[in-house]
Write a protein that holds these residues in place. Structure first.
Motif, PDB file in Angstrom:
ATOM      1  N   LYS A   6     -28.364 -50.505  -9.528  1.00  0.00           N
ATOM      2  CA  LYS A   6     -28.695 -50.030 -10.829  1.00  0.00           C
ATOM      3  C   LYS A   6     -29.974 -49.439 -11.419  1.00  0.00           C
ATOM      4  O   LYS A   6     -29.886 -48.772 -11.819  1.00  0.00           O
ATOM      5  CB  LYS A   6     -29.269 -51.451 -11.312  1.00  0.00           C
ATOM      6  CG  LYS A   6     -29.557 -52.124 -12.641  1.00  0.00           C
ATOM      7  CD  LYS A   6     -30.377 -53.444 -12.896  1.00  0.00           C
ATOM      8  CE  LYS A   6     -30.055 -53.281 -14.211  1.00  0.00           C
ATOM      9  NZ  LYS A   6     -31.280 -54.486 -15.062  1.00  0.00           N
ATOM     10  N   GLN A   7     -30.453 -49.358 -10.284  1.00  0.00           N
ATOM     11  CA  GLN A   7     -31.695 -48.195 -10.220  1.00  0.00           C
ATOM     12  C   GLN A   7     -31.054 -46.657 -10.171  1.00  0.00           C
ATOM     13  O   GLN A   7     -31.186 -45.961 -11.007  1.00  0.00           O
ATOM     14  CB  GLN A   7     -33.016 -48.608  -9.034  1.00  0.00           C
ATOM     15  CG  GLN A   7     -33.754 -47.400  -8.724  1.00  0.00           C
ATOM     16  CD  GLN A   7     -34.756 -47.720  -7.720  1.00  0.00           C
ATOM     17  OE1 GLN A   7     -34.721 -49.058  -6.739  1.00  0.00           O
ATOM     18  NE2 GLN A   7     -36.148 -47.392  -7.645  1.00  0.00           N
ATOM     19  N   LYS A   8     -30.051 -46.548  -9.575  1.00  0.00           N
ATOM     20  CA  LYS A   8     -29.664 -45.710  -9.240  1.00  0.00           C
ATOM     21  C   LYS A   8     -28.980 -45.243 -10.695  1.00  0.00           C
ATOM     22  O   LYS A   8     -29.017 -43.985 -11.604  1.00  0.00           O
ATOM     23  CB  LYS A   8     -29.104 -45.222  -8.519  1.00  0.00           C
ATOM     24  CG  LYS A   8     -29.230 -45.123  -6.414  1.00  0.00           C
ATOM     25  CD  LYS A   8     -28.190 -44.668  -5.781  1.00  0.00           C
ATOM     26  CE  LYS A   8     -27.189 -45.917  -5.198  1.00  0.00           C
ATOM     27  NZ  LYS A   8     -26.245 -45.256  -4.530  1.00  0.00           N
ATOM     28  N   ILE A   9     -27.836 -45.750 -11.655  1.00  0.00           N
ATOM     29  CA  ILE A   9     -27.795 -45.261 -12.534  1.00  0.00           C
ATOM     30  C   ILE A   9     -28.744 -45.321 -13.536  1.00  0.00           C
ATOM     31  O   ILE A   9     -28.400 -45.184 -14.561  1.00  0.00           O
ATOM     32  CB  ILE A   9     -26.278 -46.628 -12.930  1.00  0.00           C
ATOM     33  CG1 ILE A   9     -25.487 -47.162 -11.715  1.00  0.00           C
ATOM     34  CG2 ILE A   9     -26.414 -46.907 -14.350  1.00  0.00           C
ATOM     35  CD1 ILE A   9     -24.677 -48.358 -11.678  1.00  0.00           C
ATOM     36  N   THR A  10     -29.784 -46.390 -13.513  1.00  0.00           N
ATOM     37  CA  THR A  10     -29.897 -46.268 -14.605  1.00  0.00           C
ATOM     38  C   THR A  10     -31.468 -45.341 -14.728  1.00  0.00           C
ATOM     39  O   THR A  10     -31.186 -44.355 -15.466  1.00  0.00           O
ATOM     40  CB  THR A  10     -31.118 -47.607 -14.345  1.00  0.00           C
ATOM     41  OG1 THR A  10     -31.042 -48.956 -14.979  1.00  0.00           O
ATOM     42  CG2 THR A  10     -32.853 -47.679 -15.820  1.00  0.00           C
ATOM     43  N   ALA A  11     -31.598 -44.138 -13.550  1.00  0.00           N
ATOM     44  CA  ALA A  11     -32.324 -43.459 -13.184  1.00  0.00           C
ATOM     45  C   ALA A  11     -31.173 -42.281 -13.711  1.00  0.00           C
ATOM     46  O   ALA A  11     -31.758 -41.007 -14.269  1.00  0.00           O
ATOM     47  CB  ALA A  11     -32.977 -42.733 -11.736  1.00  0.00           C
ATOM     48  N   MET A  12     -30.103 -42.499 -13.562  1.00  0.00           N
ATOM     49  CA  MET A  12     -29.118 -41.150 -14.078  1.00  0.00           C
ATOM     50  C   MET A  12     -28.958 -41.261 -15.511  1.00  0.00           C
ATOM     51  O   MET A  12     -28.839 -39.811 -16.282  1.00  0.00           O
ATOM     52  CB  MET A  12     -27.842 -40.797 -12.639  1.00  0.00           C
ATOM     53  CG  MET A  12     -27.047 -39.817 -13.115  1.00  0.00           C
ATOM     54  SD  MET A  12     -26.438 -39.382 -14.684  1.00  0.00           S
ATOM     55  CE  MET A  12     -25.103 -41.189 -15.644  1.00  0.00           C
ATOM     56  N   ILE A  13     -28.624 -42.701 -16.303  1.00  0.00           N
ATOM     57  CA  ILE A  13     -28.289 -42.295 -18.010  1.00  0.00           C
ATOM     58  C   ILE A  13     -30.028 -41.948 -18.443  1.00  0.00           C
ATOM     59  O   ILE A  13     -29.957 -41.699 -18.786  1.00  0.00           O
ATOM     60  CB  ILE A  13     -27.801 -43.079 -18.118  1.00  0.00           C
ATOM     61  CG1 ILE A  13     -28.887 -44.710 -17.993  1.00  0.00           C
ATOM     62  CG2 ILE A  13     -26.639 -43.575 -17.214  1.00  0.00           C
ATOM     63  CD1 ILE A  13     -27.811 -45.684 -18.139  1.00  0.00           C
ATOM     64  N   SER A  14     -30.679 -42.062 -17.733  1.00  0.00           N
ATOM     65  CA  SER A  14     -32.369 -42.043 -17.969  1.00  0.00           C
ATOM     66  C   SER A  14     -32.697 -40.395 -18.005  1.00  0.00           C
ATOM     67  O   SER A  14     -33.281 -39.831 -18.906  1.00  0.00           O
ATOM     68  CB  SER A  14     -33.630 -43.015 -17.571  1.00  0.00           C
ATOM     69  OG  SER A  14     -33.348 -43.950 -17.505  1.00  0.00           O
TER      70      SER A  14
END
Length: 139
Positions: A6-14
């Motif tokens: 979730k952290q990796k996905i959130t960082a990428m979409i941010s």
């Protein structure tokens, strides 16, 4: 959900605001570039109420999104997302996600033709780089 994923996905979409949104029109995929915003893993896009994508989504709310990667470096993360599209007319959210770049299509956050697409993911495939095996999040 794996907190690390979730952290990796959130960082990428941010860090990647421009991507593609594909809808179905006449039983064929139709893609366009969009400016994406997010709250957690839910994406939002600004749109004009009078666009073809609105008709597409009314007929079939299932959409596909690509975010990340660029032409310079294929070794960067990206996501493929399957989502259910709905419409959001909340004035607080419209104000929150308003961006001056949107003024080419809508006059202001109060423009009656301004609407948000709310894209609720069902599956997110996170790739560390092109050709890597994805880590998969499912609702």
């Amino acid at each position: 959900m794996n907190a690390d994923l979730k952290q990796k996905i959130t960082a990428m979409i941010s860090n990647h605001k421009i991507g593609t949104l594909a809808t179905i029109r006449d039983n064929r995929p139709y893609s366009r570039f969009m400016l994406f915003f997010h709250e957690e893993l839910t994406l939002y896009c600004a749109t004009n109420k009078n666009t073809h994508k609105m008709q597409d989504i009314h007929a079939n709310p299932r959409v596909h999104i690509l975010l990340g990667m660029d032409a310079v470096d294929f070794h960067k993360p990206y996501v493929e997302m399957e989502a259910e599209a709905s419409f959001e007319d909340n004035s607080d959210l419209k104000q929150k996600f308003w961006n001056a770049k949107l003024s080419e299509w809508m006059k202001s956050p109060e423009d009656p033709d301004y609407l948000l697409l709310k894209l609720t993911p069902s599956i997110i495939r996170y790739f560390e780089s092109a050709g890597s095996d994805p880590e998969v999040w499912e609702r």
